[in-house]
Design a protein around this motif. Sequence first.
Motif, PDB file in Angstrom:
ATOM      1  N   UNK A 136      -0.672 -14.545 -73.482  1.00 54.04           N
ATOM      2  CA  UNK A 136      -2.649 -15.123 -73.382  1.00 54.04           C
ATOM      3  C   UNK A 136      -3.189 -14.644 -72.221  1.00 54.04           C
ATOM      4  N   UNK A 137      -4.568 -14.072 -72.674  1.00 49.32           N
ATOM      5  CA  UNK A 137      -5.075 -13.037 -71.899  1.00 49.32           C
ATOM      6  C   UNK A 137      -6.402 -14.044 -71.229  1.00 49.32           C
ATOM      7  N   UNK A 138      -7.172 -14.346 -70.120  1.00 52.02           N
ATOM      8  CA  UNK A 138      -8.460 -14.515 -69.625  1.00 52.02           C
ATOM      9  C   UNK A 138      -9.139 -13.504 -68.868  1.00 52.02           C
ATOM     10  N   UNK A 139      -8.772 -12.725 -68.784  1.00 52.43           N
ATOM     11  CA  UNK A 139      -9.430 -11.288 -67.595  1.00 52.43           C
ATOM     12  C   UNK A 139      -9.260  -9.650 -68.181  1.00 52.43           C
ATOM     13  N   UNK A 206     -14.085 -16.753 -67.724  1.00 55.30           N
ATOM     14  CA  UNK A 206     -12.799 -15.947 -68.748  1.00 55.30           C
ATOM     15  C   UNK A 206     -13.398 -16.258 -69.958  1.00 55.30           C
ATOM     16  N   UNK A 207     -12.314 -15.314 -70.747  1.00 62.16           N
ATOM     17  CA  UNK A 207     -12.104 -15.527 -72.100  1.00 62.16           C
ATOM     18  C   UNK A 207     -10.963 -16.714 -72.609  1.00 62.16           C
ATOM     19  N   UNK A 208     -10.624 -16.879 -73.916  1.00 61.87           N
ATOM     20  CA  UNK A 208      -8.713 -17.240 -73.770  1.00 61.87           C
ATOM     21  C   UNK A 208      -8.843 -17.045 -74.701  1.00 61.87           C
ATOM     22  N   UNK A 209      -7.775 -15.510 -74.538  1.00 60.70           N
ATOM     23  CA  UNK A 209      -7.975 -14.689 -75.841  1.00 60.70           C
ATOM     24  C   UNK A 209      -5.667 -14.687 -76.521  1.00 60.70           C
TER      25      UNK A 209
END
Length: 378
Positions: A136-139, A206-209
């Motif tokens: 899980x990535x946000x940056x 930030x995203x939530x990918x």
Amino acid sequence: MLSRVRVWLNRTYAENVFFMDQLRRNPSDRAVEIHATHGDADSPVLAAADTADLEPEGLSPAAYVEYALDQCQRRGIDVFVPRLHQAAVVAHRADFEAIGTALLAPTPEAVAVFEDKVVAYEAVQAIGVPVPPWWRVRTADEFVAAVEELEEAGHKPCFKPASGAGGVGFRVVTRAPFSLVHLSGFPSPYVQLDLVEDALRRADEPVDWLVMPRLEQPEVSVDCLTGTDNRVRMAVGRTKNGRRRGFTLHEQWLEPARRIAEGFGLHHLSNIQFRMFGDQPVLMDVNTRPAGGLHQLSLCGINAPWAAVQLALGEDPGDVVPPFLGQDYTVVSGPRQLRPVTLPQQRLEEPEPLLPAVPAQAIAPAQPIVLAQPVEQV
């Protein structure tokens, strides 16, 4: 004589015109009337319904529940199949039951688990269902680190939103520099790593990918029908390998799907998707709603929408087993009628009269076409 059944589908996919067709052609020869609502006046589901309304825009989930309760009461809805704001609707199941409406939808707990793919992966892992590796990535830094780790392990990285449906936002990462090659032909799902990294660093929030390896075909979508007693009445896999599609009852797909449907209270209709990671089937996604391609099970002699409505009404259809597996097929598009519209008056210096109401047509959702050459079932 049995009374008619009144069914409502809200803000549903265009392909569910076939869901509606199957309800009307039910094997019980029961009269069915269908109500549909949508935010798009040109949705073909509105034209296919017996009665239809445009939905108000901008309602909060709580306000939408009030709208839905009003629709059910005014329209005499027996079975409501919610897609939009499903979580809020199922949290008020008792309120709908109080006005005589059954919800064809899972428990609130099941919806909550599968709204977030990370929560879903952790939950199904805990009951022994294999999942692919994921980050899980946000940056930008988290994204690049996940991509590099996957590449070092020999995988092709891809990413998608941690919550979402229908493949929206899915991309495959490439290091090939952007060139005219990427501007020829049709747009592809491939996106350059440097472009994604730059966009992330310039983003205001930030995203939530979810970053994960690209999984291989075949893709198998298992359509399940599960009772409120947590017993699966139906589990049939629909296979997809390129253009060719087919059906399977192989337990390597059905057993983990049943385990998920029964273990998490995925009552009524759900769709559980798998792909291959190496030589092992792994979970890709879980839909807590009827799949758009559910009607394709008619090629196996099954009317799944009607069996689900029966179950929602407390009329247990028993075990729904295909009498045969349909021949391999593909899907094509065709015309579907829309509701007549009146063209709005244009802002002109010299006013012109309104044109009369005109019928319209649109390209319909995909319909199954049987292929001449079957292949061995997966």
